[in-house]
Design an enzyme around this catalytic site. Structure first.
Site, PDB file in Angstrom:
ATOM      1  N   HIS A  42      -5.809  -4.065  -1.990  1.00 34.57           N
ATOM      2  CA  HIS A  42      -5.557  -3.119  -3.081  1.00 34.57           C
ATOM      3  C   HIS A  42      -5.499  -3.798  -4.447  1.00 34.57           C
ATOM      4  O   HIS A  42      -5.324  -3.125  -5.459  1.00 34.57           O
ATOM      5  CB  HIS A  42      -4.249  -2.364  -2.826  1.00 34.57           C
ATOM      6  CG  HIS A  42      -4.310  -1.407  -1.685  1.00 34.57           C
ATOM      7  ND1 HIS A  42      -4.763  -0.113  -1.812  1.00 34.57           N
ATOM      8  CD2 HIS A  42      -3.990  -1.560  -0.374  1.00 34.57           C
ATOM      9  CE1 HIS A  42      -4.708   0.498  -0.642  1.00 34.57           C
ATOM     10  NE2 HIS A  42      -4.246  -0.365   0.247  1.00 34.57           N
ATOM     11  N   SER A 101       0.787  -1.231   0.000  1.00 38.42           N
ATOM     12  CA  SER A 101       0.000   0.000   0.000  1.00 38.42           C
ATOM     13  C   SER A 101       0.821   1.285   0.000  1.00 38.42           C
ATOM     14  O   SER A 101       0.291   2.339  -0.346  1.00 38.42           O
ATOM     15  CB  SER A 101      -0.949   0.013   1.202  1.00 38.42           C
ATOM     16  OG  SER A 101      -0.214  -0.044   2.419  1.00 38.42           O
ATOM     17  N   LYS A 124     -12.332  -0.171  -1.007  1.00 40.68           N
ATOM     18  CA  LYS A 124     -11.430   0.410  -1.991  1.00 40.68           C
ATOM     19  C   LYS A 124     -12.088   0.382  -3.378  1.00 40.68           C
ATOM     20  O   LYS A 124     -12.936   1.207  -3.674  1.00 40.68           O
ATOM     21  CB  LYS A 124     -10.076  -0.276  -1.905  1.00 40.68           C
ATOM     22  CG  LYS A 124      -9.409   0.003  -0.551  1.00 40.68           C
ATOM     23  CD  LYS A 124      -8.100  -0.670  -0.364  1.00 40.68           C
ATOM     24  CE  LYS A 124      -7.429  -0.239   0.931  1.00 40.68           C
ATOM     25  NZ  LYS A 124      -8.220  -0.473   2.150  1.00 40.68           N
TER      26      LYS A 124
END
Length: 385
Positions: free
Chosen positions: A205, A177, A236
Protein backbone atom coordinates in the site's frame (compact mmCIF):
# COMPACT_ATOMS: atom_id res chain seq x y z
CA UNK A 1 -22.60 -30.85 2.12
CA UNK A 2 -24.13 -31.28 5.57
CA UNK A 3 -20.85 -31.00 7.46
CA UNK A 4 -20.52 -27.39 6.26
CA UNK A 5 -24.06 -26.32 7.16
CA UNK A 6 -23.26 -25.80 10.83
CA UNK A 7 -20.27 -23.58 10.10
CA UNK A 8 -22.33 -21.41 7.75
CA UNK A 9 -25.16 -21.14 10.29
CA UNK A 10 -22.68 -20.03 12.95
CA UNK A 11 -21.28 -17.35 10.65
CA UNK A 12 -24.77 -16.10 9.86
CA UNK A 13 -25.79 -16.05 13.52
CA UNK A 14 -22.76 -13.91 14.35
CA UNK A 15 -23.29 -11.51 11.42
CA UNK A 16 -20.07 -12.75 9.82
CA UNK A 17 -21.47 -14.47 6.72
CA UNK A 18 -20.16 -12.82 3.58
CA UNK A 19 -21.51 -12.79 0.05
CA UNK A 20 -19.87 -11.73 -3.18
CA UNK A 21 -20.94 -8.48 -4.82
CA UNK A 22 -20.81 -8.66 -8.61
CA UNK A 23 -19.46 -5.54 -10.29
CA UNK A 24 -20.77 -5.10 -13.82
CA UNK A 25 -18.31 -2.48 -15.08
CA UNK A 26 -14.67 -1.43 -15.04
CA UNK A 27 -13.22 0.44 -12.05
CA UNK A 28 -13.99 3.55 -14.11
CA UNK A 29 -11.76 6.60 -14.31
CA UNK A 30 -14.34 8.46 -12.21
CA UNK A 31 -14.32 5.87 -9.38
CA UNK A 32 -17.85 4.75 -10.25
CA UNK A 33 -18.92 1.14 -10.61
CA UNK A 34 -22.18 -0.55 -11.56
CA UNK A 35 -23.83 -3.14 -9.33
CA UNK A 36 -27.13 -4.60 -10.50
CA UNK A 37 -27.15 -1.88 -13.19
CA UNK A 38 -27.08 0.88 -10.56
CA UNK A 39 -24.17 3.29 -10.29
CA UNK A 40 -22.21 3.54 -7.03
CA UNK A 41 -19.27 5.65 -5.96
CA UNK A 42 -16.58 3.11 -5.14
CA UNK A 43 -14.63 3.69 -1.93
CA UNK A 44 -13.39 0.12 -1.57
CA UNK A 45 -10.82 -0.02 -4.39
CA UNK A 46 -7.04 0.12 -3.95
CA UNK A 47 -6.59 1.56 -7.46
CA UNK A 48 -5.05 4.59 -5.77
CA UNK A 49 -3.90 6.44 -8.89
CA UNK A 50 -6.83 5.45 -11.08
CA UNK A 51 -4.58 3.59 -13.52
CA UNK A 52 -6.56 0.38 -14.04
CA UNK A 53 -8.31 1.93 -17.04
CA UNK A 54 -5.39 4.01 -18.34
CA UNK A 55 -5.36 3.77 -22.15
CA UNK A 56 -1.58 3.32 -22.29
CA UNK A 57 -1.74 0.35 -19.92
CA UNK A 58 -4.68 -1.19 -21.76
CA UNK A 59 -2.85 -0.73 -25.06
CA UNK A 60 0.30 -2.38 -23.68
CA UNK A 61 -1.79 -5.36 -22.51
CA UNK A 62 -3.48 -5.68 -25.90
CA UNK A 63 -0.17 -5.53 -27.77
CA UNK A 64 1.34 -8.24 -25.57
CA UNK A 65 -1.85 -10.27 -25.88
CA UNK A 66 -1.63 -10.20 -29.66
CA UNK A 67 2.04 -11.20 -29.63
CA UNK A 68 2.10 -13.85 -26.88
CA UNK A 69 -1.51 -14.99 -26.46
CA UNK A 70 -3.09 -15.09 -23.04
CA UNK A 71 -2.08 -18.10 -20.93
CA UNK A 72 1.64 -18.62 -20.35
CA UNK A 73 1.31 -22.40 -20.36
CA UNK A 74 3.85 -23.31 -17.69
CA UNK A 75 5.70 -22.27 -14.56
CA UNK A 76 8.60 -19.86 -14.78
CA UNK A 77 11.23 -22.61 -14.40
CA UNK A 78 9.79 -24.53 -17.33
CA UNK A 79 8.66 -22.63 -20.45
CA UNK A 80 6.65 -19.97 -18.62
CA UNK A 81 9.19 -17.13 -18.64
CA UNK A 82 8.50 -14.66 -21.45
CA UNK A 83 10.23 -11.45 -22.44
CA UNK A 84 7.58 -9.28 -20.68
CA UNK A 85 8.32 -11.09 -17.40
CA UNK A 86 12.03 -10.26 -17.67
CA UNK A 87 11.25 -6.69 -18.76
CA UNK A 88 8.95 -6.20 -15.76
CA UNK A 89 11.50 -7.57 -13.30
CA UNK A 90 14.20 -5.30 -14.69
CA UNK A 91 11.80 -2.33 -14.64
CA UNK A 92 10.63 -2.78 -11.06
CA UNK A 93 14.21 -3.29 -9.86
CA UNK A 94 15.15 0.06 -11.42
CA UNK A 95 12.07 1.69 -9.91
CA UNK A 96 12.84 0.31 -6.44
CA UNK A 97 16.58 0.94 -6.91
CA UNK A 98 17.55 -2.63 -6.06
CA UNK A 99 19.90 -5.12 -7.68
CA UNK A 100 17.12 -7.37 -8.95
CA UNK A 101 13.45 -8.30 -8.64
CA UNK A 102 11.17 -11.30 -9.05
CA UNK A 103 7.46 -11.25 -9.90
CA UNK A 104 4.81 -13.45 -8.30
CA UNK A 105 1.18 -14.03 -9.26
CA UNK A 106 -0.13 -11.95 -6.36
CA UNK A 107 0.96 -10.15 -3.23
CA UNK A 108 -0.29 -13.09 -1.17
CA UNK A 109 1.82 -15.48 -3.27
CA UNK A 110 4.81 -13.20 -2.81
CA UNK A 111 4.66 -13.16 0.99
CA UNK A 112 3.90 -16.87 1.32
CA UNK A 113 6.80 -17.56 -1.04
CA UNK A 114 9.41 -15.12 0.23
CA UNK A 115 9.13 -15.73 3.97
CA UNK A 116 9.56 -19.55 3.97
CA UNK A 117 12.44 -19.14 1.49
CA UNK A 118 14.43 -16.85 3.80
CA UNK A 119 13.33 -18.18 7.21
CA UNK A 120 13.24 -21.67 8.67
CA UNK A 121 13.26 -23.57 11.93
CA UNK A 122 16.50 -21.87 13.01
CA UNK A 123 14.92 -18.41 12.53
CA UNK A 124 12.85 -16.27 14.89
CA UNK A 125 10.52 -13.87 13.05
CA UNK A 126 9.42 -10.65 14.75
CA UNK A 127 6.11 -9.47 13.31
CA UNK A 128 3.89 -6.46 14.01
CA UNK A 129 0.57 -7.55 15.47
CA UNK A 130 -1.34 -5.79 12.68
CA UNK A 131 0.60 -7.27 9.77
CA UNK A 132 -1.37 -8.56 6.78
CA UNK A 133 -2.73 -12.12 6.80
CA UNK A 134 -0.34 -13.09 4.00
CA UNK A 135 2.59 -12.30 6.29
CA UNK A 136 1.03 -14.33 9.09
CA UNK A 137 0.53 -17.27 6.75
CA UNK A 138 4.03 -16.93 5.33
CA UNK A 139 5.48 -17.15 8.85
CA UNK A 140 3.39 -20.24 9.59
CA UNK A 141 4.55 -21.92 6.40
CA UNK A 142 8.18 -21.15 7.22
CA UNK A 143 7.98 -23.14 10.49
CA UNK A 144 10.11 -20.43 12.06
CA UNK A 145 9.64 -19.34 15.62
CA UNK A 146 7.58 -16.17 15.87
CA UNK A 147 7.31 -13.27 18.25
CA UNK A 148 4.49 -10.75 17.84
CA UNK A 149 5.28 -7.23 18.96
CA UNK A 150 2.68 -4.64 19.90
CA UNK A 151 1.68 -2.43 17.00
CA UNK A 152 4.55 -0.05 16.17
CA UNK A 153 5.90 -0.44 19.73
CA UNK A 154 9.66 -0.25 19.32
CA UNK A 155 10.38 -0.74 23.02
CA UNK A 156 8.43 -4.00 22.98
CA UNK A 157 10.16 -5.11 19.79
CA UNK A 158 13.59 -4.38 21.25
CA UNK A 159 12.82 -6.39 24.37
CA UNK A 160 11.92 -9.34 22.15
CA UNK A 161 14.99 -8.95 19.92
CA UNK A 162 17.23 -9.54 22.94
CA UNK A 163 16.38 -13.23 22.97
CA UNK A 164 19.10 -15.52 21.55
CA UNK A 165 18.47 -16.87 18.06
CA UNK A 166 20.65 -18.12 15.23
CA UNK A 167 18.79 -15.98 12.68
CA UNK A 168 16.42 -13.06 13.25
CA UNK A 169 13.95 -11.53 10.80
CA UNK A 170 11.79 -8.45 11.39
CA UNK A 171 8.75 -8.12 9.12
CA UNK A 172 6.33 -5.21 8.86
CA UNK A 173 3.73 -3.73 6.61
CA UNK A 174 4.75 -0.21 5.62
CA UNK A 175 1.14 1.01 5.40
CA UNK A 176 -1.22 -1.03 7.56
CA UNK A 177 -4.15 -1.96 5.39
CA UNK A 178 -6.95 -1.66 7.94
CA UNK A 179 -5.73 1.30 10.02
CA UNK A 180 -3.97 3.36 7.34
CA UNK A 181 -0.99 4.28 9.50
CA UNK A 182 2.69 3.99 8.57
CA UNK A 183 5.35 1.81 10.19
CA UNK A 184 8.33 3.59 11.86
CA UNK A 185 10.85 2.29 9.34
CA UNK A 186 13.84 4.31 10.53
CA UNK A 187 13.50 2.83 14.01
CA UNK A 188 12.91 -0.64 12.61
CA UNK A 189 16.01 -0.43 10.44
CA UNK A 190 18.11 0.79 13.37
CA UNK A 191 16.94 -2.11 15.52
CA UNK A 192 17.61 -4.58 12.73
CA UNK A 193 21.22 -3.39 12.54
CA UNK A 194 21.65 -3.30 16.33
CA UNK A 195 20.46 -6.89 16.78
CA UNK A 196 21.83 -8.34 13.51
CA UNK A 197 18.37 -9.07 12.13
CA UNK A 198 17.13 -9.10 8.55
CA UNK A 199 14.39 -6.58 7.75
CA UNK A 200 11.56 -7.31 5.30
CA UNK A 201 8.91 -4.76 4.39
CA UNK A 202 5.53 -5.30 2.74
CA UNK A 203 5.16 -2.10 0.71
CA UNK A 204 1.93 -3.12 -1.04
CA UNK A 205 0.00 0.00 0.00
CA UNK A 206 3.05 2.28 -0.03
CA UNK A 207 4.35 1.69 -3.55
CA UNK A 208 3.09 4.40 -5.88
CA UNK A 209 1.61 6.32 -2.94
CA UNK A 210 4.42 7.23 -0.55
CA UNK A 211 7.56 9.16 -1.39
CA UNK A 212 8.25 12.16 -3.58
CA UNK A 213 8.31 10.04 -6.74
CA UNK A 214 6.01 7.26 -5.50
CA UNK A 215 8.77 4.75 -4.87
CA UNK A 216 7.29 3.82 -1.54
CA UNK A 217 8.07 3.83 2.14
CA UNK A 218 11.87 3.78 1.91
CA UNK A 219 11.78 6.93 -0.22
CA UNK A 220 9.22 8.44 2.17
CA UNK A 221 11.69 8.04 5.06
CA UNK A 222 14.81 8.77 3.02
CA UNK A 223 16.25 5.31 3.68
CA UNK A 224 18.80 3.89 1.26
CA UNK A 225 19.65 0.35 2.28
CA UNK A 226 20.44 -2.46 -0.14
CA UNK A 227 19.95 -5.11 2.54
CA UNK A 228 16.23 -4.45 3.14
CA UNK A 229 13.99 -7.08 1.51
CA UNK A 230 11.10 -5.38 -0.27
CA UNK A 231 7.78 -6.89 -1.27
CA UNK A 232 5.04 -5.11 -3.18
CA UNK A 233 2.18 -5.54 -5.60
CA UNK A 234 1.14 -4.33 -9.04
CA UNK A 235 -2.54 -4.64 -8.08
CA UNK A 236 -2.91 -1.39 -6.14
CA UNK A 237 -1.37 1.91 -7.24
CA UNK A 238 -0.13 0.36 -10.50
CA UNK A 239 -3.68 -0.70 -11.41
CA UNK A 240 -2.56 -4.12 -12.69
CA UNK A 241 -2.08 -7.59 -11.17
CA UNK A 242 0.74 -9.53 -9.51
CA UNK A 243 3.26 -9.18 -6.72
CA UNK A 244 7.02 -8.82 -6.52
CA UNK A 245 10.12 -9.14 -4.40
CA UNK A 246 12.93 -6.61 -4.78
CA UNK A 247 16.39 -6.81 -3.29
CA UNK A 248 19.88 -8.08 -4.01
CA UNK A 249 20.65 -10.42 -6.89
CA UNK A 250 21.62 -13.07 -4.31
CA UNK A 251 18.19 -12.80 -2.67
CA UNK A 252 16.39 -13.12 -5.99
CA UNK A 253 18.47 -16.14 -7.02
CA UNK A 254 17.56 -17.77 -3.72
CA UNK A 255 13.84 -17.07 -4.25
CA UNK A 256 13.94 -18.51 -7.77
CA UNK A 257 15.19 -21.76 -6.24
CA UNK A 258 13.26 -21.84 -2.96
CA UNK A 259 10.00 -19.85 -3.16
CA UNK A 260 7.38 -22.55 -3.62
CA UNK A 261 4.60 -20.17 -4.70
CA UNK A 262 6.92 -19.08 -7.52
CA UNK A 263 8.27 -22.50 -8.48
CA UNK A 264 4.95 -24.36 -8.55
CA UNK A 265 2.65 -21.77 -10.17
CA UNK A 266 1.95 -21.18 -13.83
CA UNK A 267 3.36 -17.73 -14.52
CA UNK A 268 1.35 -14.54 -14.96
CA UNK A 269 0.00 -14.06 -18.48
CA UNK A 270 2.59 -12.16 -20.55
CA UNK A 271 -0.10 -9.56 -21.26
CA UNK A 272 -0.37 -8.84 -17.52
CA UNK A 273 3.39 -8.37 -17.30
CA UNK A 274 3.42 -6.13 -20.38
CA UNK A 275 0.70 -3.95 -18.89
CA UNK A 276 2.58 -3.66 -15.60
CA UNK A 277 5.76 -2.51 -17.35
CA UNK A 278 3.80 0.41 -18.78
CA UNK A 279 2.19 1.08 -15.40
CA UNK A 280 5.59 1.37 -13.71
CA UNK A 281 6.70 3.77 -16.45
CA UNK A 282 3.63 5.93 -15.83
CA UNK A 283 4.03 5.96 -12.05
CA UNK A 284 7.72 6.74 -12.45
CA UNK A 285 7.37 9.72 -14.78
CA UNK A 286 3.74 10.83 -15.13
CA UNK A 287 2.01 10.36 -11.78
CA UNK A 288 2.86 13.49 -9.80
CA UNK A 289 -0.46 15.22 -10.48
CA UNK A 290 -2.40 12.03 -9.72
CA UNK A 291 -0.55 11.56 -6.44
CA UNK A 292 -1.15 15.19 -5.49
CA UNK A 293 -4.87 14.76 -6.17
CA UNK A 294 -4.85 11.51 -4.17
CA UNK A 295 -3.43 13.22 -1.09
CA UNK A 296 -5.75 16.22 -1.45
CA UNK A 297 -8.71 13.83 -1.60
CA UNK A 298 -7.40 11.94 1.41
CA UNK A 299 -7.14 15.15 3.45
CA UNK A 300 -10.63 16.30 2.41
CA UNK A 301 -12.23 13.06 3.52
CA UNK A 302 -10.21 12.52 6.71
CA UNK A 303 -10.59 16.08 7.99
CA UNK A 304 -14.28 16.08 7.08
CA UNK A 305 -14.96 12.85 8.95
CA UNK A 306 -13.05 14.08 11.99
CA UNK A 307 -15.02 17.34 12.00
CA UNK A 308 -18.20 15.24 12.13
CA UNK A 309 -16.86 13.50 15.23
CA UNK A 310 -15.87 10.18 13.65
CA UNK A 311 -12.85 8.24 14.91
CA UNK A 312 -10.49 7.66 11.97
CA UNK A 313 -7.99 5.87 14.22
CA UNK A 314 -4.36 6.72 13.41
CA UNK A 315 -4.82 7.01 9.64
CA UNK A 316 -2.02 8.84 7.80
CA UNK A 317 -2.68 7.60 4.28
CA UNK A 318 -5.48 7.22 1.69
CA UNK A 319 -6.79 4.34 3.81
CA UNK A 320 -9.25 6.14 6.10
CA UNK A 321 -11.25 3.97 8.52
CA UNK A 322 -14.21 4.90 10.66
CA UNK A 323 -14.13 2.96 13.90
CA UNK A 324 -17.50 1.32 14.57
CA UNK A 325 -16.68 -1.21 17.27
CA UNK A 326 -19.28 -3.97 17.12
CA UNK A 327 -20.34 -5.92 14.06
CA UNK A 328 -23.93 -4.69 14.02
CA UNK A 329 -22.96 -1.02 13.99
CA UNK A 330 -20.45 -1.55 11.18
CA UNK A 331 -23.00 -3.48 9.11
CA UNK A 332 -25.66 -0.86 9.72
CA UNK A 333 -23.34 1.92 8.56
CA UNK A 334 -22.29 -0.06 5.49
CA UNK A 335 -25.91 -0.69 4.52
CA UNK A 336 -26.80 2.95 5.13
CA UNK A 337 -24.04 4.09 2.78
CA UNK A 338 -24.98 1.44 0.22
CA UNK A 339 -28.54 2.78 0.08
CA UNK A 340 -27.04 6.17 -0.72
CA UNK A 341 -25.12 4.57 -3.65
CA UNK A 342 -21.78 4.69 -1.81
CA UNK A 343 -19.97 1.35 -1.89
CA UNK A 344 -17.75 0.78 1.14
CA UNK A 345 -18.40 -2.57 2.87
CA UNK A 346 -18.09 -3.13 6.60
CA UNK A 347 -14.86 -4.74 7.85
CA UNK A 348 -15.50 -7.54 10.35
CA UNK A 349 -13.60 -10.41 12.01
CA UNK A 350 -11.41 -12.20 11.13
CA UNK A 351 -10.07 -9.28 9.06
CA UNK A 352 -10.02 -7.18 12.24
CA UNK A 353 -10.25 -8.32 15.89
CA UNK A 354 -13.56 -8.70 17.70
CA UNK A 355 -14.82 -5.31 18.88
CA UNK A 356 -12.74 -3.38 16.34
CA UNK A 357 -15.05 -3.42 13.33
CA UNK A 358 -14.97 -0.48 10.99
CA UNK A 359 -15.86 1.06 7.67
CA UNK A 360 -12.68 1.33 5.60
CA UNK A 361 -12.61 4.09 3.00
CA UNK A 362 -9.97 3.72 0.32
CA UNK A 363 -9.49 7.09 -1.36
CA UNK A 364 -8.18 7.38 -4.91
CA UNK A 365 -7.11 10.17 -7.23
CA UNK A 366 -10.21 9.46 -9.31
CA UNK A 367 -12.62 10.66 -6.62
CA UNK A 368 -14.03 14.14 -7.05
CA UNK A 369 -14.76 16.72 -4.40
CA UNK A 370 -18.43 16.00 -5.03
CA UNK A 371 -17.90 12.28 -4.30
CA UNK A 372 -16.24 13.05 -0.99
CA UNK A 373 -18.73 15.73 -0.01
CA UNK A 374 -21.56 13.29 -0.73
CA UNK A 375 -20.05 10.89 1.81
CA UNK A 376 -19.70 13.62 4.41
CA UNK A 377 -23.26 14.84 3.87
CA UNK A 378 -24.56 11.31 4.09
CA UNK A 379 -22.67 10.51 7.30
CA UNK A 380 -23.67 13.79 8.92
CA UNK A 381 -27.12 12.25 9.21
CA UNK A 382 -26.02 8.83 10.49
CA UNK A 383 -26.57 8.09 14.16
CA UNK A 384 -25.10 5.33 16.24
CA UNK A 385 -21.35 5.21 15.63
Amino acid sequence: MREFDGALKDLKANNLLRKLVIVGSSQNSKAHIFIDRLRYVNFSSNDYLGLSEHPGIVRAAVNALKKYGFGSGASRLLSGTYLPHKELEDRIARFKKTGAALIFNSGYAANTGIIPAIAGTETVVFSDELNHASIVDGIRLSRAGSKIYKHKDMDHLESLLKIPARKKLIITDTVFSMDGDIAPLKDLYSLSKKYNAMLMIDDAHGTGVLGKTGRGALEHFGIRAADIIQMGTFSKAFGCVGGFAAGSRTLINLLINRARSFIYSTSLPPAAAGAAVKAVDIVDSQSLSRRKKLWNNRERLASGLQSLGYDTLASETPIVPIFAGDVKTALRMGKYLYKQKIFVPAIRPPTVPEGKCRIRFSVTSAHTNEDIDAVLKCLSGFKGC
